[in-house]
Design an enzyme around this catalytic site. Structure first.
Site, PDB file in Angstrom:
ATOM      1  N   ASP A  50     -35.906  11.583  23.323  1.00 23.10           N
ATOM      2  CA  ASP A  50     -37.167  11.101  22.761  1.00 23.10           C
ATOM      3  C   ASP A  50     -37.226   9.574  22.739  1.00 23.10           C
ATOM      4  OD1 ASP A  50     -38.536  13.549  22.144  1.00 23.10           O
ATOM      5  OD2 ASP A  50     -37.003  13.902  20.616  1.00 23.10           O
ATOM      6  N   TYR A 108     -23.953  15.119  21.215  1.00 21.11           N
ATOM      7  CA  TYR A 108     -24.817  14.075  20.679  1.00 21.11           C
ATOM      8  C   TYR A 108     -24.104  13.397  19.516  1.00 21.11           C
ATOM      9  CZ  TYR A 108     -29.277  15.332  22.959  1.00 21.11           C
ATOM     10  OH  TYR A 108     -30.296  15.532  23.849  1.00 21.11           O
TER      11      TYR A 108
END
Lengths: 243, 243
Positions: A50, A108
């Site tokens: 994003d 992540y």
């Protein structure tokens, strides 16, 4: 097929994906590749990141040109790309390799800091205004580990064709020099999942919710169940696993 | 008088000083202070920093208001300032303290990196395209240490009222994890002096010039003598010394 590992500072981009009215990293990359190939060539990533999210190990693939040696791509691309997008490596792989469909897992990391006075953090870490209880957060993280329907920790549109059950292999939370690093390894993550899990764990660490609330939110399997979403600038796609 | 230590990420600013057609850090700071005081109050720094140059320990002074306790300033200012400008500390000092005229010395660091593939460096480190010989650079640095007329390592307008002789107490050059950090401590530095000294030492480290050229440039006392100027983003004002 060329498999490339790329790293980027997401600060100035509207995320990976090409968009009509904002600049995505994909578009910048495809423009650079077009200069090398002399024609458009689609670049496929392991998944979107994003806006403002960073990557240290995003994986992409694209169709190579027979007249260009695979080892030439890295230097050529880095010569054309802006300094906040850097190719780490390029290798020739089987034609059936697919950056997204061949991926078997991802890592992540999410970085927060307790250092409120550092002017160099704001693009790269989420500044915490209150201290957090690390042990409480680790207890909450244990509830998220394993295989679950993570609908509650996502805010995507419900697409019945896409599985919402994912497996998280490990969640590590470490503090060092006032920085807190969350590290998630799993089969895959839904949109906003890492940020919503971090937001929830931080709320727990700051005693805004209790450990059992992490479970309650998970059990609801409702995309409106979780109201915590950590900001994008602390998130890093670290590694994509294959095979 | 309030003496404040401030740190800033200079990436988005045209330097410290207020300007007519670009945003200086001074202007942003004075706007924040004006909101606290209800009226304009000039802020004086130890010296300018140029566009894109960072600070970890810039010192400023401004006239306090009797109705505001000195300890309240830090929190109030950090609440109003953008995240890339952070107050580290505020203390009440004698009325004759002057951030610039009372300063007796400064430390500047300059950071380069040999890691060409890091997308997070470009605002904060100067990326070196070739390796450098550290021992050669240390030999060159020895020639710059001490008291000299640094006209050659500056590009200011010659102002006969301003002394061009400065003393450099120490120059350290260290490599760690592919980063090279120069650290200069001295009585003061002319405009561009640190960047031109670094530019020259890097040219020496990359064998573009010889050790004796560092001395030859210094001896010319001519502002056109040095053609090396390291880029601003690697430079940090680390500390200002008083008394």
């Amino acid at each position: 097929m060329i498999k490339a590992i790329i790293a980027y500072d997401g600060s100035n981009y509207a995320g990976w994906q090409k968009q009509t009215n904002a600049l995505g990293i994909q578009e910048v990359f495809e423009r650079a590749l077009q200069k090398i190939h002399g024609e458009f060539c689609e670049v496929v990533a392991s998944g979107r990141t994003d806006a403002k999210v960073h990557a240290r190990g995003q994986v992409i693939h694209f169709q190579e040109r027979p007249d260009i040696h695979p080892t030439q791509y890295k230097r050529a691309l880095n010569g054309l790309l802006p300094l906040d997008i850097r190719v780490q490596s390029c290798v020739l792989v089987d034609h059936d390799f697919h950056a997204r469909f061949s991926a078997t897992g991802k890592r992540y990391d999410y970085i927060c800091t307790l250092n409120k006075d550092d002017p160099f953090s704001f693009r790269y870490k989420t500044v915490l205004m209150q201290p957090v209880d690390l042990e409480k957060m680790k207890k909450g993280a244990l509830l998220l580990k394993g295989t679950h329907d993570f609908t509650s920790y996502s805010s995507c549109k419900i697409d019945p064709r896409k599985p919402r059950t994912k497996t998280i292999h490990s969640i590590e939370i470490q503090e060092k020099d006032g920085d807190i690093r969350f590290s998630f390894v799993g089969t895959g993550f839904l949109r906003y999942q890492v940020r919503m899990m971090v937001g929830t764990l931080l709320a727990l660490g700051q005693s805004k919710i209790e450990v059992e609330d992490v479970q309650k939110i998970l059990d609801r399997k409702d995309k409106h169940a979780c109201r915590f979403n950590a900001p994008p600038q602390g998130l890093y796609l670290m590694e994509v696993y294959y095979g």
